[in-house]
Design a protein around this motif. Structure first.
Motif, PDB file in Angstrom:
ATOM      1  N   THR A  19       0.834  -1.202   0.000  1.00 43.02           N
ATOM      2  CA  THR A  19       0.000   0.000   0.000  1.00 43.02           C
ATOM      3  C   THR A  19       0.867   1.250   0.000  1.00 43.02           C
ATOM      4  O   THR A  19       1.885   1.317   0.694  1.00 43.02           O
ATOM      5  CB  THR A  19      -0.922   0.009   1.236  1.00 43.02           C
ATOM      6  OG1 THR A  19      -1.753  -1.164   1.204  1.00 43.02           O
ATOM      7  CG2 THR A  19      -1.817   1.234   1.253  1.00 43.02           C
TER       8      THR A  19
ATOM      9  N   SER B  55      -5.522   5.790   0.193  1.00 42.26           N
ATOM     10  CA  SER B  55      -4.400   4.891  -0.074  1.00 42.26           C
ATOM     11  C   SER B  55      -4.657   4.099  -1.340  1.00 42.26           C
ATOM     12  O   SER B  55      -5.810   3.912  -1.757  1.00 42.26           O
ATOM     13  CB  SER B  55      -4.175   3.931   1.102  1.00 42.26           C
ATOM     14  OG  SER B  55      -3.836   4.626   2.284  1.00 42.26           O
TER      15      SER B  55
ATOM     16  N   THR C  95      -3.726   0.370  -2.873  1.00 43.26           N
ATOM     17  CA  THR C  95      -3.168  -0.960  -2.662  1.00 43.26           C
ATOM     18  C   THR C  95      -2.919  -1.599  -4.017  1.00 43.26           C
ATOM     19  O   THR C  95      -3.846  -1.740  -4.821  1.00 43.26           O
ATOM     20  CB  THR C  95      -4.106  -1.839  -1.829  1.00 43.26           C
ATOM     21  OG1 THR C  95      -4.332  -1.225  -0.555  1.00 43.26           O
ATOM     22  CG2 THR C  95      -3.498  -3.211  -1.603  1.00 43.26           C
TER      23      THR C  95
ATOM     24  N   LYS D 227     -10.620  -1.983   7.034  1.00 47.32           N
ATOM     25  CA  LYS D 227      -9.310  -1.332   7.131  1.00 47.32           C
ATOM     26  C   LYS D 227      -8.566  -1.358   5.798  1.00 47.32           C
ATOM     27  O   LYS D 227      -7.933  -0.384   5.415  1.00 47.32           O
ATOM     28  CB  LYS D 227      -8.471  -2.015   8.218  1.00 47.32           C
ATOM     29  CG  LYS D 227      -9.067  -1.902   9.614  1.00 47.32           C
ATOM     30  CD  LYS D 227      -8.999  -0.486  10.142  1.00 47.32           C
ATOM     31  CE  LYS D 227      -7.586  -0.063  10.467  1.00 47.32           C
ATOM     32  NZ  LYS D 227      -7.509   1.243  11.122  1.00 47.32           N
ATOM     33  N   SER D 228      -8.619  -2.466   5.127  1.00 50.78           N
ATOM     34  CA  SER D 228      -7.922  -2.571   3.838  1.00 50.78           C
ATOM     35  C   SER D 228      -8.482  -3.767   3.080  1.00 50.78           C
ATOM     36  O   SER D 228      -9.246  -4.572   3.623  1.00 50.78           O
ATOM     37  CB  SER D 228      -6.410  -2.724   4.028  1.00 50.78           C
ATOM     38  OG  SER D 228      -6.114  -3.883   4.792  1.00 50.78           O
TER      39      SER D 228
END
Length: 509
Positions: free
Chosen positions: A254, A435, A437, A411-412
């Protein structure tokens, strides 16, 4: 009944034991703000209450006899949610590396065709932050067949499943649902006959569009001195283009979107997508240098482009255009490379808009489409000839606001795409909440040492930042293009063009 497009069906025909054709997602949730851990039974009840917003979750395939036509999506009269769910517990000690290994093993298994083409594994006892005992949460490993969705519609589906509020909403009872009646044999054969009659008109229509695209491309070439598109099978051989096995590995890393936007601002006339492609290109070049591979010829990427906003024909399925893009990996300066990628993308724009990817498959009858897809793999055509492209790269914009599932924060996420013969590496970049990824789905038997791709991408970002600071933003990248030499592919295309023109004239007459 809703019929698959030729492009959708091609993902069914390409599927094999070593090449499952589903899109995968691994979604990591932090449940520390919940009063108690989210039980699997609560998740099942939540999912039941949301099934009505995603009709494809209760639709299965209906094949046409002898493959005389494309399959249909029909309501599954025997739908059972339990057949699409699995539960795994990591005992509260699971970390991201463990989760990725588990996801890779799950994603290696093809989806079963006797039910709707999706599956979710609920992973309990996952700890998002290994240094924080309070960060225990859960993860979802989701598989959705590529015949039903593309990467862009997959993100839309996840957005419908999740919530935008950190406060858990009450779980309502599932809405009543009555499956539509299964189509009769008479209806199936009747529809098959209609499709066979319609096929010549589809061929003529495609030929007209192809002729218009060719004319428009030639005009653009003379007016703006743009190069012709890549001839087919002109991409170089690379370490990624070999026959794959069933083994899979997921590598994810990320980076901050703010850093990528700063590079964009520094370079001037480029897009954020150009920067993402340049970041991937620099990472691939570094990997190839470490493998002592030839970097004197530039890699070619296939970049899918959503046409959903231009063609709202259906809510799901594959609505894409595709562009072959020179990644300029033969350029040593990573900042100049991004400029060249932008120039290449602009030069290719008239061609990627001409014919969408789903129209490129309409020329073949369904049984030949299935046969050609199977022969492509079984005869190892990709091993005997140069690849059309070296690596697919998809950049999917995701939500920039946090998403939740019953009070647990997403969260991701890690996203995967299917591999197929000669394509041992696929890159999917997804942005979420500031962000980006970058996910590498790879076959470790084809791409050894793939775990180095994550650190190499971080090094590449730093290198691009340094190079961009030294490169004047108004510097123009000029290209020289030699006169293209006739190739066997061009001769074949010229012959096909003549046949198509005669076909069009015959139908118009």
């Amino acid at each position: 009944m809703r019929q698959l497009s030729e492009l959708d069906a091609s993902f069914l025909y390409l599927e094999s034991v070593t090449a499952p054709m589903h899109i995968g997602g691994v979604y990591l949730f932090d449940a520390r703000d919940r009063d108690e851990p989210l039980a699997f039974s609560t998740f099942v009840a939540y999912l039941q209450s949301r099934l009505h917003v995603i009709p494809l979750f209760r639709q299965t395939l209906r094949e046409i006899p002898l493959r005389l036509g494309l399959p249909y999506w029909v309501d599954d009269t025997e739908f059972n949610l339990d057949r699409h769910l699995a539960y795994v517990s990591l005992g509260g000690q699971g970390e991201q590396d463990t989760l990725r290994g588990l996801a890779a093993r799950i994603l290696e298994e093809p989806l079963k065709r006797d039910r709707p083409l999706w599956h979710i594994t609920f992973v309990d006892g996952f700890r998002y932050d290994p240094d924080d005992p309070a960060s225990t949460g859960f993860a979802l490993i989701i598989k959705l067949h590529h015949a039903a969705i593309d990467a862009f519609s997959g993100e839309e589906i996840i957005g419908k499943l999740l919530e935008y509020s950190p406060d858990p909403s009450p779980i309502s009872p599932p809405q009543p649902w009555e499956p539509g009646p299964a189509p009769s044999e008479e209806r199936v054969y009747l529809q098959t006959g209609v499709n066979l009659v319609r096929k010549p008109f589809q061929i003529a229509n495609l030929a007209i569009n192809a002729a218009e695209a060719t004319a428009r491309g030639l005009i653009q070439k003379h007016l703006h001195k743009l190069p012709l598109p890549f001839p087919l099978f002109s991409a170089p051989h690379s370490p990624f283009n070999r026959q794959i096995t069933a083994n899979r590995k997921i590598i994810s890393t990320t980076v901050s979107l703010a850093r990528l936007k700063a590079i964009k601002a520094s370079l001037g006339d480029v897009t954020l997508n150009d920067v993402v492609l340049g970041l991937c290109a620099e990472t691939l070049r570094r990997y190839m240098e470490n493998c002592n591979a030839d970097v004197t010829r530039s890699l070619v990427a296939m970049t899918p482009i959503s046409v959903r906003s231009k063609s709202l024909r259906r809510s799901t399925g594959n609505q894409m255009s595709a562009m072959l893009l020179n990644l300029a990996t033969d350029e040593a300066d990573p900042a100049k490379r991004i400029k060249k990628i932008h120039w290449n993308a602009v030069a290719s724009e008239p061609y990627q808009e001409a014919i969408a990817a789903d129209r490129l498959t309409e020329l073949l009858p369904t049984n030949l489409l299935a046969l050609s897809a199977r022969l492509y793999s079984e005869l190892q055509i990709a091993q005997r000839y140069q690849p059309v492209f070296n690596v697919p790269i998809t950049n999917v914009p995701g939500p920039q606001v946090p998403l939740y599932l019953q009070g647990a924060k997403l969260k991701s996420q890690y996203n995967t795409a299917p591999l197929f013969d000669s394509m041992g590496l696929v890159i999917v970049a997804v942005s979420y909440q500031g962000s980006l990824t970058v996910n590498f789905t790879l076959c470790p038997d084809v791409v050894p040492g793939g775990e180095s791709l994550g650190p190499l991408l971080q090094e590449s970002l730093t290198s691009i930042e340094s190079a961009a600071a030294e490169l004047p933003s108004d510097r123009q990248i000029t290209e020289t293009h030699n006169e293209p030499q006739p190739t066997l592919t061009e001769d074949a295309l010229t012959l096909i063009e003549g046949i198509l023109k005669k076909t069009v004239q015959r139908f118009r007459g």
